[in-house]
Design a protein around this motif. Structure first.
Motif, PDB file in Angstrom:
ATOM      1  N   GLU A 267      27.328  33.313 -20.302  1.00  0.00           N
ATOM      2  CA  GLU A 267      25.948  33.769 -20.122  1.00  0.00           C
ATOM      3  C   GLU A 267      25.692  34.156 -18.665  1.00  0.00           C
ATOM      4  O   GLU A 267      26.264  33.565 -17.748  1.00  0.00           O
ATOM      5  CB  GLU A 267      24.981  32.621 -20.474  1.00  0.00           C
TER       6      GLU A 267
ATOM      7  N   LYS B  21      28.263  42.576 -13.602  1.00  0.00           N
ATOM      8  CA  LYS B  21      28.240  42.743 -15.049  1.00  0.00           C
ATOM      9  C   LYS B  21      29.668  42.902 -15.592  1.00  0.00           C
ATOM     10  O   LYS B  21      30.057  42.263 -16.566  1.00  0.00           O
ATOM     11  CB  LYS B  21      27.394  43.973 -15.409  1.00  0.00           C
TER      12      LYS B  21
ATOM     13  N   THR C  13      16.643  42.474 -14.745  1.00  0.00           N
ATOM     14  CA  THR C  13      16.605  43.264 -15.981  1.00  0.00           C
ATOM     15  C   THR C  13      17.983  43.844 -16.293  1.00  0.00           C
ATOM     16  O   THR C  13      18.342  43.989 -17.454  1.00  0.00           O
ATOM     17  CB  THR C  13      15.561  44.395 -15.901  1.00  0.00           C
TER      18      THR C  13
ATOM     19  N   CYS D 259      20.441  39.993 -16.779  1.00  0.00           N
ATOM     20  CA  CYS D 259      20.145  38.737 -17.466  1.00  0.00           C
ATOM     21  C   CYS D 259      19.405  38.962 -18.773  1.00  0.00           C
ATOM     22  O   CYS D 259      18.331  39.561 -18.785  1.00  0.00           O
ATOM     23  CB  CYS D 259      19.279  37.848 -16.582  1.00  0.00           C
ATOM     24  N   GLU D 260      19.956  38.461 -19.833  1.00  0.00           N
ATOM     25  CA  GLU D 260      19.206  38.462 -21.077  1.00  0.00           C
ATOM     26  C   GLU D 260      18.283  37.261 -21.130  1.00  0.00           C
ATOM     27  O   GLU D 260      17.273  37.269 -21.795  1.00  0.00           O
ATOM     28  CB  GLU D 260      20.167  38.439 -22.267  1.00  0.00           C
ATOM     29  N   ARG D 261      18.703  36.228 -20.415  1.00  0.00           N
ATOM     30  CA  ARG D 261      17.902  35.011 -20.427  1.00  0.00           C
ATOM     31  C   ARG D 261      17.444  34.693 -19.013  1.00  0.00           C
ATOM     32  O   ARG D 261      18.196  34.902 -18.058  1.00  0.00           O
ATOM     33  CB  ARG D 261      18.763  33.857 -20.958  1.00  0.00           C
TER      34      ARG D 261
ATOM     35  N   ALA E 231      14.508  34.221 -23.596  1.00  0.00           N
ATOM     36  CA  ALA E 231      14.927  35.610 -23.459  1.00  0.00           C
ATOM     37  C   ALA E 231      13.950  36.361 -22.559  1.00  0.00           C
ATOM     38  O   ALA E 231      12.740  36.138 -22.614  1.00  0.00           O
ATOM     39  CB  ALA E 231      14.992  36.273 -24.829  1.00  0.00           C
TER      40      ALA E 231
ATOM     41  N   SER F 297      13.244  39.357 -22.879  1.00  0.00           N
ATOM     42  CA  SER F 297      12.438  40.245 -23.706  1.00  0.00           C
ATOM     43  C   SER F 297      11.251  39.527 -24.357  1.00  0.00           C
ATOM     44  O   SER F 297      10.267  40.148 -24.708  1.00  0.00           O
ATOM     45  CB  SER F 297      13.319  40.878 -24.780  1.00  0.00           C
TER      46      SER F 297
END
Lengths: 262, 330
Positions: free
Chosen positions: B57, B206, B227, B230-232, B246, B248
Motif C-alpha cells: 500500500e 509509483k 492524489t 495514495c488511494e488511502r 479511501a 475517494s
C-alpha cells in the motif's frame, strides 16, 4: 565487528579520495604541519640551549613526549575535531537522525564519518620523533618499558577519545551545547610538555579532569622506567574503563535523542 | 518473529508520544526566571493512534504542521521511543533498532539531507553499501535498477553541493533505497521541488512501489503527491486520527457537497445566493461557482437551467485541498 571494519575502510577510502581530489589543499596542509614541527623542535633547542633539564626531563625525553603528543594530536586533528563539527551540525540540522536509522553501531559511525587521511603522514613523523628522542637520551630501553609505553599510549588515547564521546553525548541532554568540546580543545596543547612543569591546579586538571597528561606524560614516564607495574596497570585500567563508560554514556544519550524537532 | 502473508507490515496500536518542553513567557524577566527555574509542560504530540497498512500500500499521512505526522514517522522508524502504545513494523518493534529492522526499512526526510555535501553521491552510495553490508553484485543490481528509473549516472559524480534540488532529491532517494527496503517512511519527499521535479519523483515512487511491492507511508503538503500516489489517506490533527480511508470517500464523508460551475450568456454576472453558497475560485476561468449539498445537485441544476440563461454548466467535487482543510478542522 567485521561490518564495522568494512564501514571504517569504506570511509577511509572515500575520505582519501577527497584528500587526493583536493591535492593543493592537502599539500599545503602537509607543508604547514612540517613548519609546526620545525617550530616545536626549535623551541626545544632554545630551551635546552640554556638548561640541562626541565624538572628532571632531558631533551631526549621532551622529544619523545613531543612525538607522543603528536600521535595524540593526529587522532584529534584527523578524526575527533572533524567529526565534532559534523556531529554538532547534525544536531542543529537534524541530519543526525540518519545515523540512528543505519544498521551499524552509532558511536562508531559518528566517530569516523570524516577522516583526514593525509594526517597519517603525521603518524610517521611522530614515530620518528619518538625514536629520535630515545636515541638522543641514550638510555637503553628494556622490552618491558617499550611494551608498557606502547600500551599506555594506546590506552591514553582511548581515554581521550572516551572523554570526547562523553562530552559530545552531553549534547543529548542539553540540546544547545556547541561548546561541548572547547575545554578539551583548549587543554590539548598542554600535552606538549610534561605535566610536572605546570602549577599544581593545572596538573590536577590535566590528570583527573581532562586527562591529557595520562595520554602523553604517563606513557613517557613508563618508557623512562618511572612507573611501578601497579601504576602502569592502573593507568591502563583507567583507559579501558573510560572507553567502556563512554559507550554507556553514548547509549544513554542516544536513547534520549529525539531529533532537532518533532 | 516471522511474517506471514496476512501480517500487515505496519501495525500501530494506541501509539502515543508526549514531549516535555520548557514553558516560559516572553520578556526579559521571564528569561531570567527561566534560567534558574525551568517550568515544563507536556505536549501531547501523538495521542493513541492506531492503524494498519497492508503490504504494497501507499498511504498518505496528512495533517497540518505540528499535527504529529513526523513524530509518528519517527517512532515507526525507531528514532523515538513512544510514551505509550505498540507498533510492529515487519515483525519488529521499531525503537529496539534491531539490525534486521534497520536493514529492511528506510526513512527519507525531504528537509534533511542524508548525503554528505562535500562528496559526490557515488561515494555516499559506497558508504551505504558498506553500512548495509551489500555485496558488489547486490549493489550493482540495486543501483542499476535505480539508475534506470532515476537516470543517476550523470549526476552522481558531482559533489552534492553542485546539484540542483531536484537532482539532489533523486540521489537522496537512491541512497535511501539501495538496500531495497520493504517499508519506506517518506516525510515530505517532494518539498521545495519545482512542479516537474515533483512529478518525476512521484512517477518514480509509483513505479518503485509497483516493481518492489514495498509498503509506503508518506507525508506531503502537496495534494498532487497525494492524489497521484495514495488511494488511502490517514488524516491526523492534534495528534489524533481524524480520518482513515479511501481518498475517494473523503469528500463524501467530510464535505458532502458539489461545486456547480456556470457560464451565462452575454457573460452576465448572476447573483447565485438563492441557489446555494457562492464561492470564488482561484482559477480565472471566467465561470461562477456555487456550492450545494450533494443531494440537491440535480434539483438546483434544474432550477438554474430553467431560471437563468446558462451557456455552460459543470458539476465537480470540491477541490481536495478544501476537503482536507475541512477535515483538519472538524
Amino acid at each position: 565487528m567485521r561490518r564495522i571494519l568494512r564501514v571504517i575502510s569504506a570511509h577511509v577510502r572515500v575520505n582519501l579520495q577527497q584528500d587526493l581530489a583536493y591535492r593543493v589543499d592537502t599539500l599545503v596542509n602537509i607543508a604547514t604541519m612540517m613548519a609546526w614541527l620545525g617550530y616545536d623542535l626549535a623551541s626545544i633547542a632554545v630551551l635546552f640551549g640554556s638548561a640541562q633539564n626541565i624538572n628532571g626531563w632531558l631533551a631526549g625525553d621532551i622529544i619523545v613526549l613531543l612525538g607522543v603528543f603528536r600521535m595524540l594530536n593526529t587522532l584529534m586533528m584527523s578524526i575527533v575535531w572533524p567529526n565534532t563539527e559534523l556531529f554538532n551540525r547534525g544536531i542543529r540540522e537534524g541530519t543526525l537522525d540518519y545515523v540512528f536509522v543505519m544498521p551499524v553501531n552509532s558511536q562508531a559511525l559518528i566517530s569516523i564519518r570524516r577522516i583526514q587521511v593525509w594526517q597519517v603522514v603525521n603518524v610517521f613523523v611522530a614515530a620518528a620523533l619518538i625514536l629520535a628522542g630515545i636515541a638522543t637520551s641514550g638510555t637503553p630501553v628494556s622490552l618491558g618499558e617499550a611494551v608498557s609505553f606502547l600500551v599506555l599510549m594506546v590506552s591514553g588515547a582511548a581515554l581521550i577519545y572516551a572523554l570526547w564521546i562523553v562530552l559530545i553525548s552531553l549534547t543529548f541532554w542539553f540540546t544547545k551545547f556547541d561548546n561541548n568540546v572547547s575545554l578539551l580543545q583548549a587543554l590539548i596543547d598542554t600535552g606538549r610538555w610534561p605535566a610536572s612543569v605546570y602549577p599544581m591546579w593545572m596538573r590536577l586538571l590535566v590528570t583527573f579532569v581532562v586527562p591529557i597528561a595520562v595520554a602523553t606524560t604517563v606513557p613517557v614516564q613508563a618508557l623512562r622506567g618511572e612507573l611501578s607495574p601497579l601504576e602502569a596497570v592502573g593507568y591502563f585500567a583507567v583507559g579501558v574503563a573510560g572507553f567502556g563508560l563512554a559507550s554507556l554514556v553514548w547509549r544513554a544519550g542516544s536513547r534520549r535523542y529525539s531529533g532537532a524537532s518533532s | 518473529m516471522t511474517l506471514n502473508a496476512s501480517t500487515p507490515p505496519i501495525a500501530v496500536q494506541a501509539l502515543s508520544k508526549t514531549y516535555q518542553v520548557t514553558d516560559r513567557a516572553g520578556g526579559f524577566g521571564a528569561a531570567v526566571k527561566g534560567f534558574f527555574k525551568r517550568e515544563y509542560k507536556d505536549v501531547k504530540a501523538v495521542q493513541s493512534v492506531s492503524f494498519e497498512i497492508a503490504q504494497g500500500e501507499i498511504v498518505g499521512f496528512l495533517g497540518p504542521n505540528g499535527a504529529g505526522k513526523t513524530t509518528t514517522l519517527k517512532m515507526l522508524s525507531g528514532l523515538l521511543h513512544p510514551s505509550g502504545g505498540k507498533a510492529n513494523v515487519l515483525g519488529f518493534t521499531p525503537w529496539e533498532r534491531r539490525d534486521g529492522f534497520l536493514k529492511t526499512m528506510t526513512l527519507v526526510m525531504g528537509q534533511r539531507n542524508r548525503l554528505s555535501w562535500d562528496i559526490p553521491a557515488a561515494d555516499s552510495f559506497l558508504l551505504n553499501q558498506a553500512i548495509y553490508g551489500l555485496s558488489d553484485a547486490e549493489y550493482a543490481s540495486s543501483f542499476g535498477e535505480l539508475n534506470e528509473l532515476l537516470d543517476l549516472k550523470e549526476i552522481i559524480r558531482k559533489p552534492v553541493r553542485q546539484l540542483s534540488l531536484g537532482e539532489r532529491m533523486k540521489c537522496e532517494l537512491a541512497a535511501a533505497l539501495l538496500h531495497r527496503p520493504k517499508v519506506l517512511f517518506l516525510d515530505e519527499p517532494t518539498i521545495g521541488l519545482d512542479v516537474s521535479a515533483q512529478a518525476r519523483i512521484r512517477a518514480f515512487l509509483k513505479e518503485y512501489n509497483r516493481r518492489s511491492g514495498a509498503t509506503i507511508l508518506l507525508t506531503s503538503h502537496y495534494m498532487a503527491d497525494v492524489t497521484a500516489l495514495c488511494e488511502r489517506i490517514i488524516i491526523i490533527h492534534h495528534g489524533q486520527i481524524k480520518y482513515d480511508g479511501a481518498l475517494s470517500d473523503l469528500s463524501r464523508r467530510i464535505a458532502p457537497y458539489k461545486l456547480i460551475g456556470l457560464d451565462f450568456d452575454d457573460d452576465t454576472v448572476v447573483d447565485l445566493a438563492p441557489y446555494g453558497q457562492p464561492v470564488t475560485r482561484e482559477n480565472e476561468d471566467g465561470m461562477q461557482y456555487v456550492q450545494v449539498p450533494a443531494e440537491k445537485v440535480s434539483a438546483v441544476t434544474a432550477r438554474l437551467l430553467a431560471e437563468q440563461r446558462v451557456r455552460d454548466l459543470t458539476v465537480a467535487d470540491p477541490p481536495i485541498e478544501d476537503v482536507i482543510e475541512r477535515a483538519f478542522h472538524e
